[in-house]
Design an enzyme around this catalytic site. Sequence first.
Site, PDB file in Angstrom:
ATOM      1  CE  LYS A  33      -2.468 -10.605  -0.381  1.00 54.75           C
ATOM      2  NZ  LYS A  33      -2.134 -10.713   1.049  1.00 54.75           N
ATOM      3  CB  THR A  34      -6.153  -9.989   4.189  1.00 51.96           C
ATOM      4  OG1 THR A  34      -4.998  -9.524   3.489  1.00 51.96           O
ATOM      5  CG2 THR A  34      -5.835 -10.064   5.668  1.00 51.96           C
ATOM      6  CG  ASP A 225      -0.626 -13.374   2.875  1.00 53.40           C
ATOM      7  OD1 ASP A 225      -1.018 -13.484   1.703  1.00 53.40           O
ATOM      8  OD2 ASP A 225      -0.827 -12.351   3.564  1.00 53.40           O
ATOM      9  CD  GLU A 226       1.561 -10.490  -0.095  1.00 53.71           C
ATOM     10  OE1 GLU A 226       1.754 -10.779  -1.292  1.00 53.71           O
ATOM     11  OE2 GLU A 226       0.887  -9.510   0.267  1.00 53.71           O
ATOM     12  CD  GLN A 256      -0.703  -7.415  -6.007  1.00 52.77           C
ATOM     13  OE1 GLN A 256      -0.449  -6.578  -5.142  1.00 52.77           O
ATOM     14  NE2 GLN A 256      -1.838  -8.098  -6.013  1.00 52.77           N
ATOM     15  NE  ARG A 613      -1.093  -1.452  -4.736  1.00 55.09           N
ATOM     16  CZ  ARG A 613      -1.632  -2.600  -4.371  1.00 55.09           C
ATOM     17  NH1 ARG A 613      -1.988  -2.784  -3.120  1.00 55.09           N
ATOM     18  NH2 ARG A 613      -1.837  -3.564  -5.245  1.00 55.09           N
TER      19      ARG A 613
END
Length: 779
Positions: A33-34, A225-226, A256, A613
Amino acid sequence: MSDYLEGLNPPQRAAVEQMEGPMIIIAGAGSGKTRVLTYRIAHLLKNGVDSFQILSLTFTNKAAREMKERIGAVVGKSEAKNLWMGTFHSVFARILRSEADKLGYPSSFTIYDSQDTVRLMNSIIKELGLNKEQYKTKAILGRISQFKNNLITVKAYRNNPELIEADTMAMRPQMGAIYKAYVDRCFKAGAMDFDDLLLRTNELLVRFPDVLSKYQDRFRYVMVDEYQDTNHSQYLIVRALADRFQNICVVGDDSQSIYAFRGANINNILNFQKDYPDVKTFKLEQNYRSTSNIVEAANSLIEKNKTRLDKTIFTANDEGGKIKIMRTLSDGEEGRWVANSIFENAMNLQKTYDDFAILYRTNAQSRAMEDALRKKGIKYKIYGGLSFYQRKEIKDLLAYLRVIINPNDEEALKRVINYPARGIGATTIDKLTIAANHYGKSMFNVLQDLDNTDIKIQGATKNKLVNFSNLIEGFQISAQANNAFEVADEVVKRIGLIKDLQGDGTPEAVSKVENVQELLNGVKDFIEERKEQDLDNSLTAFLEDVALATSQDSKEDDEPMVSLMTIHLSKGLEYPYVYIPGMEETLFPSAMSINTRSELEEERRLFYVAITRAETQCYLSFAHTRYRWGKLIDCEPSRFLEEIDEKYIEHLAPQRDKVVANRFVDSNLFEDDIPRDKIRFRKPVSRSIRNQDKPAEKKTPFKQPQNLKRVTPSLAQKLGTSKPAQKLAVGNKVNHAKFGNGEVLQVEGTGVNIKAEVKFEGIGTKKILLQFAKLNILE
């Protein structure tokens, strides 16, 4: 990087190339996504959008810096510098600096940090003459933070009877007066706290339409973002700024969303499509991080959540190993298993320690992990917090224990003489220090002989010093007769440490209490291990063990180390090998998060974050027993373990213990000489049936079996030691609950003093008293 679009998959590229209108990018874990967010901004710039017209909001300054660097590599650094990119607080502080005069603030207003706000609130509570126990500073500040993040101003609070009633019921009837005083004092000082940066930005955009119009025209493209982690105040600012041109792009993953305790509202992302009916949705569902087994296992878990957006995460990566689950007998054994597994994987797979991470639900869990890693010689680093033994509450308790053993330890004495607060101030401590130097004595000796010194101390303070001296002397007497755990437990209770730590009820306070509990668990574990080996388990021995364990050589920052952190801190990170210990009910999910479906679903999302993770291998573990306040309690495996599809799981230990006969008591002792066929066990009957007239049943008198001797404690002890001792022989392979597998090298002694010398794998040789040993003969 003119070919920046070439490396994107079709959904990523479609999202990057969509320039106009509202859009949501649902980005699964490890889906890049980044990269998409970065390249979309670069694509806007490449296609003629002015860099001054783009607003990009992130949740960390580090993320903003990294994105600017990547964008600069595509369009040039000078152009990237013009972007309005940063965290919500940093960007809105910049706006407020320009517009502060409209709100009556100076442009150079101060931003209060947490220590500033605590000091201010302490002053207000004192000035209002309120009870400090009833109005706890951090609890009050937390309440005010909730108000501000939900746009509840002082005026709104006063007009809301429900809020006033709630605070009255919570024994905080003066909450409104405190809130007003706090806001007034901040304004008078020309200061804003962190929550004000959001609240005052909302005020600016609501009260001054021309200012709103100005920034709507400037920020024609808004990116967030987020987005799943935004609170109500942030949500309203973003909606207002993007309202004119509707060129808003949000990126996030509902699976998340793990920051509800900070005020994050998952509905912001769940309802985005309702807020913008013309929204275009892009799903980044390909995971580039993890193996297929890890991705599918995480999918099978998160699908149990009812509140979620529709998406299916997949990967083209190799199948990889299954999620490995380990069952251990105790939390201490769990720590040793994790350390041994990391050591073996590092050696066998030629990996460095920075390939490994241990993620836990609570900070207190790090104690067992740290102890095990240290004893194994594995270097590690604690992220987002201090090493367990460096935390203030732990150092405070250890300082008490040090003073008990060595009252001449001046640094430890200074640390605890007024903790918890007992009215002994810095001036008094300075007088004691001067007197000690003058008379050539230790500070404690001066305390014990105050009447024979020239120190001028008021009567009330003198009594407090005498009481403290008597307290320490009492602990010293206790230490002569009791083991390390009994003394430590007594200290915690006598000084009121738990009450002092849990005072304000914040998550930080709960964590500190858990840490003290974990230290007591460590002391208990220490004495049990020493008792088995017939070694000194006194307080002196424990403090020596801790001192040797914690005095490590300084390490270079770039030295490979195992990473230890809470799962919340791990978000956005990735490691080849991830260990998640403590998979037990009331620990994970937390006991405080199982009362409602929304709380439980957040805990499940947290577990989802932990699993995802891992790149190559994920290990889960749980213990059957844990020490809590020195008492061994039974634990139940986490419900989350059952929610992962079994085909993605490999159990490293049998799921259930084998049923074995009791080999310590002769089975012939219990001959079937009781006439069991004459005994009838009936279900309880109701009072009405019992009271009916029925012929009395003929009762068969119970006879004591003949020749059955009562088993006394001493005989029971012999039954528990003599028979295994006879069977145990040199060369036997054995298993110990804590030390694992080993081989018997020598057996010596008689009766209850029989010892075995055992060489344990990865630990070394230990002498163990069979009277207390938990040994099972393997062969």
